[in-house]
Write a protein that holds these residues in place. Structure first.
Motif, PDB file in Angstrom:
ATOM      1  N   TRP A  49     -43.368 -16.685  24.378  1.00 32.07           N
ATOM      2  CA  TRP A  49     -42.335 -17.252  23.711  1.00 32.07           C
ATOM      3  C   TRP A  49     -41.537 -18.339  24.675  1.00 32.07           C
ATOM      4  N   LEU A  50     -41.380 -19.484  23.824  1.00 31.19           N
ATOM      5  CA  LEU A  50     -40.637 -20.699  24.639  1.00 31.19           C
ATOM      6  C   LEU A  50     -39.279 -20.255  24.609  1.00 31.19           C
ATOM      7  N   ALA A  51     -38.715 -19.995  25.989  1.00 34.16           N
ATOM      8  CA  ALA A  51     -37.364 -19.522  25.962  1.00 34.16           C
ATOM      9  C   ALA A  51     -36.638 -20.924  26.065  1.00 34.16           C
ATOM     10  N   PRO A  52     -35.279 -20.505  25.861  1.00 38.39           N
ATOM     11  CA  PRO A  52     -34.144 -21.864  25.471  1.00 38.39           C
ATOM     12  C   PRO A  52     -33.908 -22.337  26.934  1.00 38.39           C
ATOM     13  N   THR A  53     -34.446 -21.772  27.910  1.00 39.58           N
ATOM     14  CA  THR A  53     -33.960 -22.475  29.320  1.00 39.58           C
ATOM     15  C   THR A  53     -35.387 -23.022  29.712  1.00 39.58           C
ATOM     16  N   ASP A  54     -36.500 -22.890  29.126  1.00 41.67           N
ATOM     17  CA  ASP A  54     -37.766 -23.523  29.440  1.00 41.67           C
ATOM     18  C   ASP A  54     -38.003 -25.104  29.170  1.00 41.67           C
ATOM     19  N   GLY A  55     -38.139 -25.862  30.011  1.00 38.27           N
ATOM     20  CA  GLY A  55     -37.892 -27.214  29.895  1.00 38.27           C
ATOM     21  C   GLY A  55     -39.295 -27.961  29.376  1.00 38.27           C
ATOM     22  N   THR A  56     -40.396 -26.925  29.167  1.00 38.46           N
ATOM     23  CA  THR A  56     -41.712 -27.439  28.583  1.00 38.46           C
ATOM     24  C   THR A  56     -41.696 -27.847  27.069  1.00 38.46           C
ATOM     25  N   ASP A  57     -42.262 -29.114  27.014  1.00 34.04           N
ATOM     26  CA  ASP A  57     -42.722 -29.834  25.685  1.00 34.04           C
ATOM     27  C   ASP A  57     -43.000 -28.841  24.710  1.00 34.04           C
TER      28      ASP A  57
END
Length: 174
Positions: A49-57
């Motif tokens: 999952w793309l976490a809220p704190t993940d800065g990945t586009d």
């Protein structure tokens, strides 16, 4: 085997239906979000999952997830996903991160049902449905669930999108 696929489908459908643009854990500052195989901005496997704190586009994350690993920055999949997210902008309540997560869920459900679809085409197709519904922003997660249910009922991609366009277009007529 069919029972297992159906069970997974029902669980993921419930998750799609229950999720909004952010859960309670996402609203709590400093909340931990469990993911596996986390990817940094430089590459690696895509997280679950793309976490809220993940800065990945989100486009890069989805491209990695679809590829099953790292992709070069100039990979065509990223460019196509960037365009898909641009089409989705302003059409949905959810932010790009949540759209990426819901697209990954939908893609998994469809693949497990033997109906795999390209992530960018999913976003683009559902964005077209939302555009046909008028100016009101739509819930991407809800639309994903309706799309999955329609596909699971035997409709092909074009038929499912046409049915959703009719359904969501009727909202604007009210």
């Amino acid at each position: 085997m069919g029972v297992l696929v159906l069970a997974r489908f029902l669980i993921l459908a419930a998750v799609l239906g229950a999720c909004d643009s952010g859960g309670e854990a996402e609203r709590q500052e400093g909340a931990l979000v469990a993911t596996t195989g986390r990817a940094g901005p430089e590459g690696g496997d895509a997280a679950d999952w793309l976490a809220p704190t993940d800065g990945t586009d989100p486009a890069v994350w989805l491209a990695r997830r679809e590829a099953g690993g790292s992709v070069p920055a100039q990979d065509a999949r990223i460019a196509v996903l960037v365009q898909a997210f641009a089409r989705a902008r302003g059409r949905f309540v959810e932010d790009p991160r949540m759209i990426a997560n819901r697209t990954a869920q939908l893609g998994t459900m469809l693949a497990e049902a033997g109906q795999p679809e390209d992530y960018a085409r999913l976003i683009t197709g559902l964005s077209a449905v939302a555009a046909a519904a008028g100016e009101r922003k739509q819930l991407y997660g809800e639309m994903c669930q309706h799309y999955a249910n329609t596909r699971r009922a035997g409709a092909d991609r074009d038929t499912a999108l046409a049915r959703l366009t009719e359904r969501y277009g009727a909202q604007d007529a009210r």
